[in-house]
Motif scaffolding. Structure first.
Motif, PDB file in Angstrom:
ATOM      1  N   TYR A 239      -4.409   6.657  -3.006  1.00 47.39           N
ATOM      2  CA  TYR A 239      -3.745   6.997  -1.718  1.00 47.39           C
ATOM      3  C   TYR A 239      -3.217   5.509  -0.968  1.00 47.39           C
ATOM      4  N   PRO A 240      -2.161   5.877  -0.428  1.00 48.22           N
ATOM      5  CA  PRO A 240      -1.201   4.424   0.344  1.00 48.22           C
ATOM      6  C   PRO A 240      -2.301   4.036   1.342  1.00 48.22           C
ATOM      7  N   THR A 241      -2.157   2.945   1.749  1.00 45.29           N
ATOM      8  CA  THR A 241      -2.594   2.216   3.145  1.00 45.29           C
ATOM      9  C   THR A 241      -1.459   1.739   3.968  1.00 45.29           C
ATOM     10  N   GLY A 242      -1.802   1.665   5.470  1.00 43.36           N
ATOM     11  CA  GLY A 242      -0.745   1.297   6.207  1.00 43.36           C
ATOM     12  C   GLY A 242      -0.176  -0.090   5.684  1.00 43.36           C
ATOM     13  N   ASP A 243      -0.907  -0.764   5.068  1.00 40.46           N
ATOM     14  CA  ASP A 243      -0.002  -2.477   4.927  1.00 40.46           C
ATOM     15  C   ASP A 243       0.199  -2.461   3.747  1.00 40.46           C
ATOM     16  N   GLY A 244       0.462  -1.382   2.937  1.00 42.15           N
ATOM     17  CA  GLY A 244       1.264  -1.161   1.554  1.00 42.15           C
ATOM     18  C   GLY A 244       0.393  -1.353   0.210  1.00 42.15           C
ATOM     19  N   ASP A 245      -0.920  -1.276   0.486  1.00 42.58           N
ATOM     20  CA  ASP A 245      -1.806  -1.378  -0.754  1.00 42.58           C
ATOM     21  C   ASP A 245      -1.800  -0.013  -1.210  1.00 42.58           C
ATOM     22  N   LEU A 246      -2.949   0.236  -2.217  1.00 43.90           N
ATOM     23  CA  LEU A 246      -3.197   1.456  -2.652  1.00 43.90           C
ATOM     24  C   LEU A 246      -4.790   1.419  -3.370  1.00 43.90           C
ATOM     25  N   ILE A 247      -5.290   2.487  -2.799  1.00 49.28           N
ATOM     26  CA  ILE A 247      -6.929   2.717  -3.002  1.00 49.28           C
ATOM     27  C   ILE A 247      -7.236   3.921  -3.789  1.00 49.28           C
ATOM     28  N   LEU A 248      -8.124   3.691  -4.422  1.00 56.13           N
ATOM     29  CA  LEU A 248      -8.641   5.081  -5.030  1.00 56.13           C
ATOM     30  C   LEU A 248      -9.915   5.478  -4.464  1.00 56.13           C
ATOM     31  N   ILE A 249      -9.901   6.820  -4.191  1.00 52.38           N
ATOM     32  CA  ILE A 249     -10.954   7.369  -3.314  1.00 52.38           C
ATOM     33  C   ILE A 249     -11.521   8.561  -4.419  1.00 52.38           C
ATOM     34  N   ASN A 290      -2.706  15.512   0.419  1.00 54.89           N
ATOM     35  CA  ASN A 290      -1.878  15.190   1.608  1.00 54.89           C
ATOM     36  C   ASN A 290      -2.512  14.976   2.774  1.00 54.89           C
ATOM     37  N   LEU A 291      -3.368  15.481   2.937  1.00 58.97           N
ATOM     38  CA  LEU A 291      -4.461  15.371   4.310  1.00 58.97           C
ATOM     39  C   LEU A 291      -4.916  14.052   4.298  1.00 58.97           C
ATOM     40  N   ILE A 292      -5.487  13.541   3.084  1.00 56.63           N
ATOM     41  CA  ILE A 292      -6.229  12.400   3.167  1.00 56.63           C
ATOM     42  C   ILE A 292      -5.273  11.133   3.036  1.00 56.63           C
ATOM     43  N   ALA A 293      -3.989  11.090   2.277  1.00 57.91           N
ATOM     44  CA  ALA A 293      -2.994  10.304   2.280  1.00 57.91           C
ATOM     45  C   ALA A 293      -2.602  10.148   3.727  1.00 57.91           C
ATOM     46  N   GLU A 294      -2.299  11.144   4.547  1.00 53.27           N
ATOM     47  CA  GLU A 294      -2.096  10.927   5.887  1.00 53.27           C
ATOM     48  C   GLU A 294      -2.868  10.039   6.816  1.00 53.27           C
ATOM     49  N   TRP A 295      -4.122  10.317   6.312  1.00 56.25           N
ATOM     50  CA  TRP A 295      -5.080   9.368   7.126  1.00 56.25           C
ATOM     51  C   TRP A 295      -5.135   7.930   6.655  1.00 56.25           C
ATOM     52  N   THR A 296      -5.387   7.811   5.437  1.00 59.80           N
ATOM     53  CA  THR A 296      -5.122   6.493   4.900  1.00 59.80           C
ATOM     54  C   THR A 296      -4.091   5.504   5.054  1.00 59.80           C
ATOM     55  N   SER A 297      -2.699   6.277   5.089  1.00 62.84           N
ATOM     56  CA  SER A 297      -1.682   5.409   5.472  1.00 62.84           C
ATOM     57  C   SER A 297      -1.526   4.981   6.925  1.00 62.84           C
ATOM     58  N   LYS A 298      -2.476   5.437   7.479  1.00 60.69           N
ATOM     59  CA  LYS A 298      -2.352   4.636   9.080  1.00 60.69           C
ATOM     60  C   LYS A 298      -3.310   3.235   9.102  1.00 60.69           C
ATOM     61  N   ARG A 299      -4.003   3.254   8.198  1.00 59.33           N
ATOM     62  CA  ARG A 299      -5.067   1.988   8.410  1.00 59.33           C
ATOM     63  C   ARG A 299      -4.854   1.183   7.246  1.00 59.33           C
ATOM     64  N   GLU A 300      -5.242  -0.084   7.633  1.00 56.71           N
ATOM     65  CA  GLU A 300      -5.186  -1.300   6.607  1.00 56.71           C
ATOM     66  C   GLU A 300      -6.255  -1.012   5.614  1.00 56.71           C
ATOM     67  N   ALA A 301      -5.958  -1.527   4.387  1.00 55.55           N
ATOM     68  CA  ALA A 301      -6.880  -1.135   3.262  1.00 55.55           C
ATOM     69  C   ALA A 301      -8.008  -2.226   3.337  1.00 55.55           C
ATOM     70  N   GLU A 302      -8.316  -3.176   3.958  1.00 53.41           N
ATOM     71  CA  GLU A 302      -9.682  -3.954   4.163  1.00 53.41           C
ATOM     72  C   GLU A 302     -10.715  -3.017   4.941  1.00 53.41           C
ATOM     73  N   GLY A 303     -10.189  -2.804   6.056  1.00 54.83           N
ATOM     74  CA  GLY A 303     -11.001  -2.254   6.959  1.00 54.83           C
ATOM     75  C   GLY A 303     -11.392  -0.568   6.462  1.00 54.83           C
ATOM     76  N   VAL A 313     -18.984   6.241  -0.112  1.00 54.98           N
ATOM     77  CA  VAL A 313     -18.036   6.852  -0.555  1.00 54.98           C
ATOM     78  C   VAL A 313     -17.172   6.013  -1.844  1.00 54.98           C
ATOM     79  N   PRO A 314     -17.400   6.202  -3.027  1.00 53.09           N
ATOM     80  CA  PRO A 314     -16.855   5.548  -3.932  1.00 53.09           C
ATOM     81  C   PRO A 314     -15.148   5.522  -3.697  1.00 53.09           C
ATOM     82  N   ALA A 315     -14.885   3.945  -3.833  1.00 53.09           N
ATOM     83  CA  ALA A 315     -13.645   3.619  -3.408  1.00 53.09           C
ATOM     84  C   ALA A 315     -13.099   2.357  -3.882  1.00 53.09           C
ATOM     85  N   GLY A 316     -12.013   1.863  -4.160  1.00 52.33           N
ATOM     86  CA  GLY A 316     -11.790   0.616  -4.568  1.00 52.33           C
ATOM     87  C   GLY A 316     -10.147   0.335  -4.741  1.00 52.33           C
ATOM     88  N   ARG A 317      -9.708  -0.691  -4.682  1.00 50.86           N
ATOM     89  CA  ARG A 317      -8.173  -1.151  -4.873  1.00 50.86           C
ATOM     90  C   ARG A 317      -8.000  -0.903  -6.515  1.00 50.86           C
TER      91      ARG A 317
END
Length: 398
Positions: A239-249, A290-303, A313-317
């Motif tokens: 999923y995309p993040t607001g600061d242009g990163d990608l994370i896997l959830i 799509n629902l999750i991507a909309e949420w992640t795309s409004k937040r920075e990866a680190e936070g 929740v298992p997640a990582g860059r």
């Protein structure tokens, strides 16, 4: 240094490129004395392989040939075959990845070697195995990946199959060859007898294919390419993040999805019939992604990652090489180690794995220069005098 668990084993490694040598690398990581036999003058082509070659030298060779000793010998000459027989008589294991029949043509068939070394284990890695109608075919790792089934299911559904950016088939076959070798060593402690370990690339790939075969045989279901996801496993995506990163959830388990919903401040998702169960989420995969991507795309990866980790929740860059060097977990577990190299200085590479609590493996040296250990092996181990070795060098045996 703590005693290494395989330091009582001597391995003679033939072959070249990756499938056989990676098996030797694994054995060497845990202490086996691996003596790599290379052709005089040229050596293993891996000495020249790799995308980047600073100083005109491969960065791949120091990794796959680490913890090994290099000797040269012309196995196509009777003198070379006789010389290497002396070395094999003092070995526990032979590892090779030639086409079936090559050792036999050189007078080094397992049955011949067992006459003077009955406990010898002969590990043979090939594309198709030692038997069957395809045994004599040339078999690279990519062909084994295609035949073993993994290529068909890799990639986007509307495009041709793709490959992983690594030599997956070769490495899998080598890993299974190493496993088989250690099983054969255990068997030898009971019987005193060696045996052939036959590892085929296509079978090593096939072994990883989960329930692919019964799905077709019993249910008539053919797995297809599904891109970044697995069918009916949701949410588990990038999923995309607001600061242009990608994370896997990966929150496809019911309880974990409930935690994700809470972090998203939408706890009602966990009880919504559309998403409440594993099967329901699988059917609603696109909608849920799509629902999750909309949420992640409004937040920075680190936070975002901090909140997910705190909630369990298992997640990582998606890591690149440079991310690994900067990561504190890699550092804490020494996942990357350095060894001295004459051209590259302190050369980083991945550490030995898996980790053993009492007798862990170790990366002790980078890949050796061609024939670097001829004197040690031929003069020391085999006791050949300088006159004998000079004669062998003249005849291009070493």
């Amino acid at each position: 240094m703590t005693a290494l668990p395989l330091d009582d084993l001597r391995v003679v490694e033939f072959g070249q490129l990756l499938a056989g040598p990676f098996c030797g690398q694994l054995l060497g990581d845990f202490g086996a004395e691996v003596i790599k036999v290379e052709a005089p003058g040229a050596g293993d082509p891996m000495r020249q392989w790799g995308r980047e070659k600073p100083h005109g030298k491969s960065l791949w060779w120091p990794v796959v040939a680490r913890n090994k000793k290099s000797v040269t010998c012309d196995l196509r000459k009777p003198e070379g075959q006789a010389l290497i027989r002396q070395l094999i008589d003092r070995a526990d294991i032979v590892v090779e990845n030639f086409r079936p029949g090559t050792l036999e043509r050189w007078g080094l068939a397992p049955e011949t070697l067992w006459q003077t070394n009955p406990g010898l284990i002969v590990t043979r890695v090939t594309g198709y195995g030692q038997t069957g109608p395809y045994a004599s075919r040339a078999g690279f790792g990519s062909i084994g990946e295609a035949m073993g089934g993994i290529r068909y299911v890799m990639g986007e559904p509307d495009r041709p199959p793709v490959r992983a950016g690594i030599s997956l088939g070769d490495s899998l076959a080598a890993t299974y060859a190493c496993l088989g070798t250690l099983v054969a060593v255990h068997h030898r402690t009971r019987t005193g007898r060696g045996q052939v370990v036959d590892s085929a690339i296509y079978e090593a790939v096939l072994a990883m294919m989960e329930s692919l075969l019964p799905e077709w045989a019993v249910a008539g279901y053919q797995r297809e390419r599904t891109g970044a996801t697995l069918p009916n496993v949701s949410p588990s995506n990038v999923y995309p993040t607001g600061d242009g990163d990608l994370i896997l959830i990966a929150a496809n388990q019911d309880t974990v999805f409930g935690r994700l919903a809470a972090v998203m401040e939408q706890p009602e998702l966990a009880t919504d019939p559309r998403y409440a169960t594993h099967s329901a989420r699988g059917k609603a995969m696109v909608e849920l992604d799509n629902l999750i991507a909309e949420w992640t795309s409004k937040r920075e990866a680190e936070g975002l990652l901090a909140a997910l980790h705190e909630a369990g929740v298992p997640a990582g860059r998606i890591f690149r090489a440079r991310d690994m060097f900067d990561d504190p977990h890699f550092a804490a577990r020494q996942a990357i180690v350095t060894v001295p190299h004459p051209d590259f200085g302190e050369l980083p590479m991945q550490n030995a794995t898996p980790r053993l609590s009492e007798s862990p493996g170790a990366v002790r040296s980078a890949g050796p220069a061609l024939g670097e250990h001829n004197d040690e092996i031929y003069g020391g181990l085999l006791g050949l005098g300088e006159t004998e070795r000079a004669s062998l060098r003249t005849n291009m045996t070493i």
